[in-house]
Design a protein around this motif. Structure first.
Motif, PDB file in Angstrom:
ATOM      1  N   HIS A  19       7.228 -35.138 -97.806  1.00  0.00           N
ATOM      2  CA  HIS A  19       6.754 -34.812 -96.465  1.00  0.00           C
ATOM      3  C   HIS A  19       5.279 -34.421 -96.504  1.00  0.00           C
ATOM      4  O   HIS A  19       4.494 -34.833 -95.642  1.00  0.00           O
ATOM      5  CB  HIS A  19       7.575 -33.669 -95.873  1.00  0.00           C
ATOM      6  CG  HIS A  19       8.901 -34.093 -95.330  1.00  0.00           C
ATOM      7  ND1 HIS A  19       9.036 -35.036 -94.334  1.00  0.00           N
ATOM      8  CD2 HIS A  19      10.152 -33.700 -95.640  1.00  0.00           C
ATOM      9  CE1 HIS A  19      10.316 -35.210 -94.062  1.00  0.00           C
ATOM     10  NE2 HIS A  19      11.021 -34.413 -94.839  1.00  0.00           N
ATOM     11  N   ARG A  23       2.196 -36.376 -94.615  1.00  0.00           N
ATOM     12  CA  ARG A  23       1.408 -35.662 -93.600  1.00  0.00           C
ATOM     13  C   ARG A  23      -0.063 -35.646 -93.992  1.00  0.00           C
ATOM     14  O   ARG A  23      -0.948 -35.909 -93.161  1.00  0.00           O
ATOM     15  CB  ARG A  23       1.954 -34.247 -93.447  1.00  0.00           C
ATOM     16  CG  ARG A  23       1.550 -33.553 -92.169  1.00  0.00           C
ATOM     17  CD  ARG A  23       2.230 -32.207 -92.013  1.00  0.00           C
ATOM     18  NE  ARG A  23       1.985 -31.325 -93.136  1.00  0.00           N
ATOM     19  CZ  ARG A  23       2.907 -31.021 -94.067  1.00  0.00           C
ATOM     20  NH1 ARG A  23       4.129 -31.518 -93.984  1.00  0.00           N
ATOM     21  NH2 ARG A  23       2.598 -30.226 -95.072  1.00  0.00           N
ATOM     22  N   PRO A 300      -1.085 -28.062 -86.869  1.00  0.00           N
ATOM     23  CA  PRO A 300      -1.603 -29.294 -87.480  1.00  0.00           C
ATOM     24  C   PRO A 300      -3.126 -29.341 -87.563  1.00  0.00           C
ATOM     25  O   PRO A 300      -3.682 -29.779 -88.577  1.00  0.00           O
ATOM     26  CB  PRO A 300      -1.042 -30.389 -86.572  1.00  0.00           C
ATOM     27  CG  PRO A 300       0.236 -29.817 -86.052  1.00  0.00           C
ATOM     28  CD  PRO A 300      -0.057 -28.358 -85.836  1.00  0.00           C
TER      29      PRO A 300
END
Length: 317
Positions: A19, A23, A300
């Motif tokens: 992951h 990302r 983010p």
């Protein structure tokens, strides 16, 4: 720059490292870089290697260092790197020396490194873009445990705590995550037979896990060893209070003053905390405020900015 990210092959389905690699690749592409993700770096004209895991990516790290000696090399340290391998494994320690820069996923990770290594290390908190908001059901009081069942996670500590809570109490423990071996599967099924308030749902899609998390009153993270649990990022973004074992990886994510810690392996203390959260509204609000204070850390945009700073000053940046 042309960037290669190495993430070692894993027996763990949808592993945290995978992951993270996906990302980071997305963020780096948004920053204008050309990125490829591989399980092992075997060669190429990449301007930079970003290797996840000092020990398990050692072959890639050494090969890149030999074939591209002038190119920058960044090594991201996992929980097993920080809290086990760099103390005992010669290849993991060699990776630290070969790296131009090191990455840790939470601030307490810096304490595991020498002053020299600390000087070339950057903290990059992981992020979550989960859009859900906290909406727990009134009853029962739901405690979630999310993550694959393996020894490093001490996965059954929450159900062990549940056994210490009066059986008539409206509390349930919901466990999500694949059992990575037969023993873990047998133990999870055995706990369901022993404790009617415990449910193990196994591996579920990420969206399903987030729905369960958002409907829970608490998340328990009982890890023995943790580099920086992404599920803590997700809980903070949703607004779910966390009860966590007091280990450096959790403290680095939640902060030293966070009020929801319990001693490692101490299900009695965890049971007391669960009951306090259930019965003491002021304490539960205090936990809620504390987790929301960490929310912006795991945004983010914050992770993307940290990656930009990580690469600043490296050749071609």
């Amino acid at each position: 720059m042309k960037i290669a990210i190495t993430v070692p092959a894993s027996a763990v389905p949808r592993s945290g490292n995978q992951h993270t690699a996906a990302r980071w690749a997305g963020f780096l592409r948004e920053l204008g870089h050309r990125v490829r993700v591989v399980t092992e770096w075997r060669g190429g004209n990449d301007d930079l290697l970003l290797a996840l895991h000092a020990r398990r990516s050692f072959a890639s790290i050494r090969r890149f260092s030999d074939l591209r000696p002038a190119a920058p090399l960044v090594v991201a340290l996992t929980g097993t790197d920080l809290y086990r391998d760099i103390r005992t494994d010669a290849e993991a320690r060699q990776s630290l020396g070969l790296a131009t820069r090191l990455v840790v996923l939470q601030e307490e990770g810096l304490r595991e490194l020498s002053p020299f290594l600390r000087g070339k290390t950057r903290v990059v908190y992981q992020s979550s873009d989960v859009a859900r908001r906290h909406a727990p059901e009134r009853s029962p009081f739901r405690v979630s445990v999310i993550g694959h069942l393996r020894g490093e996670k001490d996965p059954f500590r929450a159900v062990m705590a549940l056994r210490r809570i009066e059986r008539s109490t409206p509390v349930e423990v919901l466990q999500l995550g694949a059992a990575l071996d037969r023993d873990m599967r047998t133990r999870a099924r055995g706990w369901m037979k022993l404790e009617s308030r415990y449910r193990w749902l196994g591996s579920v899609p990420h969206g399903t896990a987030m729905r369960w998390l958002a409907s829970s009153h608490l998340l328990v993270v009982s890890s023995v060893m943790e580099g920086g649990a992404n599920v803590i990022c997700e809980a903070a973004r949703i607004g779910v209070p966390v009860l966590a074992s007091r280990v450096p990886g959790n403290v680095g994510m939640l902060g030293r003053d966070y009020p929801g810690y319990f001693p490692l392996f101490d299900d009695r203390a965890l049971a007391r905390l669960i009951e306090r959260c259930r019965t003491d509204a002021a304490f539960y609000r205090k936990l809620k405020v504390a987790i929301l204070r960490r929310r912006s850390l795991f945004a983010p945009d914050a992770e993307k900015s940290a990656l930009r700073r990580l690469l600043r000053g490296l050749r071609g940046d």
